[in-house]
Design a protein around this motif. Structure first.
Motif, PDB file in Angstrom:
ATOM      1  N   ILE A  88      -1.954   3.739  -1.836  1.00 15.47           N
ATOM      2  CA  ILE A  88      -3.379   3.252  -1.657  1.00 15.47           C
ATOM      3  C   ILE A  88      -3.659   3.087  -0.094  1.00 15.47           C
ATOM      4  O   ILE A  88      -2.597   2.568   0.597  1.00 15.47           O
ATOM      5  CB  ILE A  88      -3.649   1.881  -2.300  1.00 15.47           C
ATOM      6  CG1 ILE A  88      -3.211   2.172  -3.726  1.00 15.47           C
ATOM      7  CG2 ILE A  88      -4.904   1.336  -2.001  1.00 15.47           C
ATOM      8  CD1 ILE A  88      -3.495   0.706  -4.416  1.00 15.47           C
TER       9      ILE A  88
ATOM     10  N   CYS B  24       0.841  -1.386   0.043  1.00 15.74           N
ATOM     11  CA  CYS B  24      -0.090  -0.017  -0.063  1.00 15.74           C
ATOM     12  C   CYS B  24       0.819   1.212  -0.159  1.00 15.74           C
ATOM     13  O   CYS B  24       0.510   2.440  -0.579  1.00 15.74           O
ATOM     14  CB  CYS B  24      -0.972  -0.128   1.281  1.00 15.74           C
ATOM     15  SG  CYS B  24      -2.394  -1.247   1.010  1.00 15.74           S
TER      16      CYS B  24
ATOM     17  N   LEU C 148      -7.838  -1.164   0.756  1.00 20.90           N
ATOM     18  CA  LEU C 148      -7.503  -2.218   0.152  1.00 20.90           C
ATOM     19  C   LEU C 148      -8.025  -3.684   0.695  1.00 20.90           C
ATOM     20  O   LEU C 148      -8.400  -4.269   0.219  1.00 20.90           O
ATOM     21  CB  LEU C 148      -5.844  -2.435   0.042  1.00 20.90           C
ATOM     22  CG  LEU C 148      -5.399  -3.443  -1.025  1.00 20.90           C
ATOM     23  CD1 LEU C 148      -5.899  -3.254  -2.229  1.00 20.90           C
ATOM     24  CD2 LEU C 148      -3.850  -3.572  -1.007  1.00 20.90           C
TER      25      LEU C 148
ATOM     26  N   ARG D  64      -4.286   1.336   3.127  1.00 18.85           N
ATOM     27  CA  ARG D  64      -4.517   0.112   3.665  1.00 18.85           C
ATOM     28  C   ARG D  64      -5.784  -0.363   3.803  1.00 18.85           C
ATOM     29  O   ARG D  64      -6.276  -1.442   3.435  1.00 18.85           O
ATOM     30  CB  ARG D  64      -3.708  -0.311   4.880  1.00 18.85           C
ATOM     31  CG  ARG D  64      -3.449  -1.611   5.147  1.00 18.85           C
ATOM     32  CD  ARG D  64      -2.245  -1.618   6.174  1.00 18.85           C
ATOM     33  NE  ARG D  64      -2.739  -0.881   7.284  1.00 18.85           N
ATOM     34  CZ  ARG D  64      -2.825  -1.531   8.509  1.00 18.85           C
ATOM     35  NH1 ARG D  64      -2.422  -2.899   8.818  1.00 18.85           N
ATOM     36  NH2 ARG D  64      -3.324  -0.986   9.399  1.00 18.85           N
TER      37      ARG D  64
END
Length: 95
Positions: A61, A56, A66, A63
């Motif tokens: 991104i 990540c 995700l 976490r």
């Protein structure tokens, strides 16, 4: 983790296997619309290379986002999917 997951993670250490695995699960997703199976395959490829947190950070991104995707609680936007694939070294092409 189950024996099957351990086996798959071991096989996923091979980059060619990773590509075939991702291509197969993407084809299945296109056929049946089950994004959970496709994102599960992404999760396994990521875990075969790095920790989720490390990935990540590299991908930029969140976490939690995700993890929500992997649990099937959220469908990522195209730009998020593009970041995931790019960080893994993949591209998505229309053939």
């Amino acid at each position: 983790m189950s024996d099957l997951n351990d086996f798959i993670l071991e096989q996923l250490k091979d980059e060619e296997f990773q590509k075939e695995y991702m291509n197969q699960t993407l084809a299945e997703y296109i056929e049946d619309g089950n994004f959970n199976a496709f994102f599960r395959s992404l999760e396994l490829v990521i875990k075969s290379r790095d920790t989720i947190s490390g990935f990540c950070e590299k991908a930029g991104i969140d976490r939690a986002l995700l993890y929500d995707v992997f649990k099937g609680e959220r469908v990522p936007k195209v730009d998020t999917l593009a970041k995931i694939l790019k960080t893994l070294g993949y591209s998505l092409k229309i053939a």
